[in-house]
Design a protein around this motif. Sequence first.
Motif, PDB file in Angstrom:
ATOM      1  N   UNK A 211      37.260  39.311  33.701  1.00 14.01           N
ATOM      2  CA  UNK A 211      38.547  39.380  32.996  1.00 14.01           C
ATOM      3  C   UNK A 211      39.230  40.708  33.282  1.00 14.01           C
ATOM      4  N   UNK A 212      38.473  41.797  33.258  1.00 17.10           N
ATOM      5  CA  UNK A 212      39.043  43.111  33.577  1.00 17.10           C
ATOM      6  C   UNK A 212      39.581  43.148  35.002  1.00 17.10           C
ATOM      7  N   UNK A 213      38.834  42.565  35.953  1.00 17.53           N
ATOM      8  CA  UNK A 213      39.285  42.550  37.347  1.00 17.53           C
ATOM      9  C   UNK A 213      40.545  41.701  37.506  1.00 17.53           C
ATOM     10  N   UNK A 214      40.598  40.586  36.828  1.00 14.50           N
ATOM     11  CA  UNK A 214      41.796  39.741  36.905  1.00 14.50           C
ATOM     12  C   UNK A 214      43.018  40.495  36.368  1.00 14.50           C
ATOM     13  N   UNK A 215      42.841  41.126  35.232  1.00 16.14           N
ATOM     14  CA  UNK A 215      43.954  41.879  34.639  1.00 16.14           C
ATOM     15  C   UNK A 215      44.360  43.069  35.499  1.00 16.14           C
ATOM     16  N   UNK A 216      43.430  43.543  36.328  1.00 15.26           N
ATOM     17  CA  UNK A 216      43.735  44.650  37.241  1.00 15.26           C
ATOM     18  C   UNK A 216      44.412  44.173  38.521  1.00 15.26           C
ATOM     19  N   UNK A 217      44.574  42.873  38.687  1.00 10.93           N
ATOM     20  CA  UNK A 217      45.312  42.362  39.839  1.00 10.93           C
ATOM     21  C   UNK A 217      44.469  41.762  40.938  1.00 10.93           C
ATOM     22  N   UNK A 218      43.176  41.665  40.745  1.00  9.43           N
ATOM     23  CA  UNK A 218      42.332  41.032  41.761  1.00  9.43           C
ATOM     24  C   UNK A 218      42.550  39.520  41.744  1.00  9.43           C
ATOM     25  N   UNK A 219      42.352  38.848  42.898  1.00  8.01           N
ATOM     26  CA  UNK A 219      42.793  37.452  43.044  1.00  8.01           C
ATOM     27  C   UNK A 219      41.864  36.414  42.420  1.00  8.01           C
ATOM     28  N   UNK A 220      41.447  36.645  41.186  1.00  7.67           N
ATOM     29  CA  UNK A 220      40.682  35.652  40.449  1.00  7.67           C
ATOM     30  C   UNK A 220      41.661  34.616  39.908  1.00  7.67           C
ATOM     31  N   UNK A 221      41.452  33.379  40.279  1.00  6.85           N
ATOM     32  CA  UNK A 221      42.406  32.331  39.956  1.00  6.85           C
ATOM     33  C   UNK A 221      42.187  31.785  38.555  1.00  6.85           C
ATOM     34  N   UNK A 222      40.942  31.690  38.099  1.00  4.12           N
ATOM     35  CA  UNK A 222      40.671  31.145  36.769  1.00  4.12           C
ATOM     36  C   UNK A 222      41.436  31.924  35.711  1.00  4.12           C
ATOM     37  N   UNK A 223      41.989  31.202  34.739  1.00  6.87           N
ATOM     38  CA  UNK A 223      42.795  31.842  33.707  1.00  6.87           C
ATOM     39  C   UNK A 223      41.920  32.653  32.753  1.00  6.87           C
ATOM     40  N   UNK A 224      42.521  33.636  32.109  1.00  5.96           N
ATOM     41  CA  UNK A 224      41.789  34.424  31.121  1.00  5.96           C
ATOM     42  C   UNK A 224      41.293  33.549  29.969  1.00  5.96           C
ATOM     43  N   UNK A 225      42.107  32.612  29.450  1.00  7.97           N
ATOM     44  CA  UNK A 225      41.557  31.736  28.397  1.00  7.97           C
ATOM     45  C   UNK A 225      40.337  30.938  28.852  1.00  7.97           C
ATOM     46  N   UNK A 226      40.327  30.490  30.097  1.00  4.86           N
ATOM     47  CA  UNK A 226      39.163  29.746  30.591  1.00  4.86           C
ATOM     48  C   UNK A 226      37.950  30.659  30.695  1.00  4.86           C
ATOM     49  N   UNK A 227      38.140  31.861  31.187  1.00  3.47           N
ATOM     50  CA  UNK A 227      37.027  32.797  31.299  1.00  3.47           C
ATOM     51  C   UNK A 227      36.488  33.167  29.920  1.00  3.47           C
ATOM     52  N   UNK A 228      37.369  33.315  28.946  1.00  2.00           N
ATOM     53  CA  UNK A 228      36.914  33.607  27.589  1.00  2.00           C
ATOM     54  C   UNK A 228      36.174  32.413  26.996  1.00  2.00           C
ATOM     55  N   UNK A 229      36.688  31.220  27.240  1.00  2.00           N
ATOM     56  CA  UNK A 229      36.046  30.019  26.695  1.00  2.00           C
ATOM     57  C   UNK A 229      34.638  29.841  27.243  1.00  2.00           C
ATOM     58  N   UNK A 230      34.415  30.268  28.485  1.00  2.00           N
ATOM     59  CA  UNK A 230      33.104  30.130  29.106  1.00  2.00           C
ATOM     60  C   UNK A 230      32.056  31.070  28.501  1.00  2.00           C
TER      61      UNK A 230
END
Length: 297
Positions: A211-230
């Motif tokens: 989640x931190x990497x996604x918010x930093x702009x790295x190309x993780x496609x999965x949404x933050x809500x999905x990552x949190x739900x997991x």
Amino acid sequence: MIGGHYLYFLRHNLESRLLGRKRPLVAGVKLTHRCNLRCRACPFWKLGGRDMSWAVARRVLDELYDAGVRLLIFEGGEPFLWHDGAYRLADLVSEAKQRFFCVGVTTNGTLPIEVDADIVWVSVDGLAETHNRNRGPTFERVMSNIAASSHPKIFANVTINRLNWQEMPELVRFLMGRVKGITIQFYYPYEGTEDLSLSREQRRRVLEELIELKRAGYPLVDSVPALKALQDNSWHCHPWLIANVEPDGTVNYGCYLKNRAEVHCEQCGFAAHVELSLAYDWNLAAIATGRKVFGFR
């Protein structure tokens, strides 16, 4: 045509809610169990059996379309190995693109990645040493094939397990610029490989890092809500949104594991199922992820 996509999804959603018409949207089609690798984490290459025939494949495509599917992904085994006489994967992709909104292919990346699918997922199980521990000495070949491919939309799909979870941040940084995006899922404990599964605490830790990497702009496609739900499997699953097809043409409607393994929902790590269920429930971030993955604007 793009507007037609959205109208279809809206109608599909409303009909399921108001009229009880529970129809699948996404299908994975296993063309073959054959594979040129013997990955420890995969149960399918052990199953054997014949490849799907061209005639059965066309029938399956029609059945899935009639059932409601509009997003289709060819899988294996290794789908680039599939053939029936002169017919190859490219022929099936062409057939599928005449029916579905988006057609994808998943591959181990060891063969040339040249196919007219809308999107290609390449399995990457970690940095070189870790990837090779599961898949054999293939990492450099996979990276070379990704670099040499003319395909405009290659994603890396990483199955997170006990071998690779600690190096996920480094792997994400390594893949940035080499692929268009990165999707993840967690290893499901198929019989005999339960030791590859993560503990709940390990899963939470790696998801927080992602989640931190996604918010930093790295190309993780999965949404933050999905990552949190997991983190604690807190989403409301709608398994009927999915269909899965075996090489003999059998169509299973529902969970990916149906008729393949014992289903233990508390151990589920299939992020794509999470994303699809969240999108169905009108989560805007999950809907945006669907648009990015399948190319709708």
